[in-house]
Design an enzyme around this catalytic site. Sequence first.
Site, mmCIF file in Angstrom:
data_model
loop_
_atom_site.group_PDB
_atom_site.id
_atom_site.type_symbol
_atom_site.label_atom_id
_atom_site.label_comp_id
_atom_site.label_asym_id
_atom_site.label_seq_id
_atom_site.Cartn_x
_atom_site.Cartn_y
_atom_site.Cartn_z
ATOM 1 N N LEU A 74 0.829 -1.206 0.000
ATOM 2 C CA LEU A 74 0.000 0.000 0.000
ATOM 3 C C LEU A 74 0.864 1.256 0.000
ATOM 4 O O LEU A 74 2.045 1.199 0.328
ATOM 5 C CB LEU A 74 -0.910 -0.049 1.233
ATOM 6 C CG LEU A 74 -1.903 -1.230 1.211
ATOM 7 C CD1 LEU A 74 -2.444 -1.521 2.602
ATOM 8 C CD2 LEU A 74 -3.038 -0.948 0.225
ATOM 9 N N PRO A 75 0.273 2.411 -0.378
ATOM 10 C CA PRO A 75 1.085 3.616 -0.573
ATOM 11 C C PRO A 75 1.779 4.150 0.682
ATOM 12 O O PRO A 75 2.890 4.665 0.581
ATOM 13 C CB PRO A 75 0.077 4.646 -1.086
ATOM 14 C CG PRO A 75 -1.114 3.883 -1.534
ATOM 15 C CD PRO A 75 -1.134 2.605 -0.777
ATOM 16 N N LYS A 184 14.686 1.332 4.659
ATOM 17 C CA LYS A 184 14.139 1.631 3.324
ATOM 18 C C LYS A 184 14.087 3.150 3.102
ATOM 19 O O LYS A 184 14.466 3.655 2.033
ATOM 20 C CB LYS A 184 12.745 1.013 3.183
ATOM 21 C CG LYS A 184 11.993 1.406 1.929
ATOM 22 C CD LYS A 184 12.681 0.956 0.666
ATOM 23 C CE LYS A 184 12.008 1.582 -0.555
ATOM 24 N NZ LYS A 184 12.707 1.300 -1.803
ATOM 25 N N LYS A 253 7.270 11.205 0.304
ATOM 26 C CA LYS A 253 6.845 10.527 1.546
ATOM 27 C C LYS A 253 8.045 9.870 2.226
ATOM 28 O O LYS A 253 8.248 9.988 3.432
ATOM 29 C CB LYS A 253 5.774 9.476 1.203
ATOM 30 C CG LYS A 253 5.468 8.501 2.336
ATOM 31 C CD LYS A 253 4.935 7.167 1.827
ATOM 32 C CE LYS A 253 5.955 6.440 1.000
ATOM 33 N NZ LYS A 253 5.597 5.081 0.604
#
Length: 316
Positions: A74-75, A184, A253
Site C-alpha cells: 500500500l502507498p 528503506k 513521503k
Amino acid sequence: VTSAETDLRPAVGVIGLGRMGAPMARRLGDAGFEVRVFDVDPSVAARVALHPRITAVDDGRDTIVPAGALILMLPSSGVVRGVIDHLVTDPAGSIDTLAGGGVVIDMGSSDPGETCRIGEQMAESGVPFIDAPVSGGVAAAEQGTLAVLVGGSSEHLERARPVLAPLAGRVVHVGRLGAGHALKALNNLLSATGLIAAAEALAVGTRFGLDPGVMLDAINASTGRNNSTEKKFPAFVFTRAFNAGFTLDLMVKDLRTAERLAQLTETATPLSALVAELFSAALSELPEGADHTSVVEWVERNTGCRLEPGGNSSNF
Ligand code: NAD
C-alpha cells in the site's frame, strides 16, 4: 482435486495492486500459490485476477487465508493503518486465524514508528507481523529480483520466507520490527540524493558546453557514478520517458520519513533536509502523478538546459 488437497495448497493474500503489488501477486501465482487479491480500485484487481491462480475478492478481509501469509503493498502508513483497522474489526475475527502459522507482511515503504504501533496491536492477538519493504522498482518486482529489507523476529520471518522467495533476489534481515522500514527510507534518501546530484552536475557540464551523453559515459567509468547515472539516466531521462514507475509523491513521503528518523535520533542532517526540500518543491511544481525521475526535468527547467545526449544548446 479433493477439498483436503485444496486446503493443503499454499495460499496467500495480497492487498494493494498498484505498480508493485500487481506484478508481485502475479509472481506468487506463477510460483504456484493460490492468491487472493484486493484493491480499493476493483478494475485493477479484475485485471490481476486474469491470472489462473489469482482470485479477486470484494473485501480486504476475504484475502485472509487461515494460517496463511497476508502481504500489504500500500502507498503509506496511513493507508496501512486504515486497512489493519478494517481487518481487526471483522466480527468474524478472520485476522485471528493468522495467529497459528500465518503472518502479516507490510512490504510497502511505511513509517517505522507506525509499524511498531501496529506490531504491538497485532501482538495482543498473537498475529505475527513483520515489515519487509522492497527495493528495485517495477522491473525487479516483475522479475522477482527485489531486495527485501526485513524487520521483525526471526521466527516471524521464517513464516514469511516461502512467499518472499519468488519475489526476492535477496532477503536481508536488518533488525527488529520497524528496522526494515527505517532502512528503506534511508536507502531512498540516498537514492534521491544521487539522482538530483547527478542532474545538477550534468546541468553544469551542459552549460559549460559538454555533451550530456559523453559526460554520463565518462562518469559511469569514474567514481561519481551511482544507480541513477548507471540505470535511471539511460533508461528514463535520456529517453525522455520519465517512467521508472515510482511516483514523486511516494519519494517525497520516504524523504519525510527519513527526516522524522533524523529528528527522532537527534542527528544533524543538513544535506538530507535540503534534498527533502528540493523534492517537495519539485512535487508542488510538476504535474500530479509525475514520476520521481521527473525531478530531473525540474532541474532542467531551473537551470535552463536540456540533458539530452548528442545535443548541446549551451551558449556559455
Ligand atoms: P501505487 O500507487 O502504484 O499502488 C498502490 C495501490 O494501493 C493502488 O492500486 C491503490 O488503489 C491501492 N490502495 C490504496 N488504498 C487502498 C486501500 N485502502 N485498500 C486497498 N488498496 C488500496 O504504489 P506502488 O508504486 O505500487 O507502491 C506501493 C508501496 O511500495 C509504496 O509504499 C511505495 O513507496 C513502495 N515502493 C514502490 C516502488 C516503485 O518502484 N513503485 C519501489 C519500492 C517501494
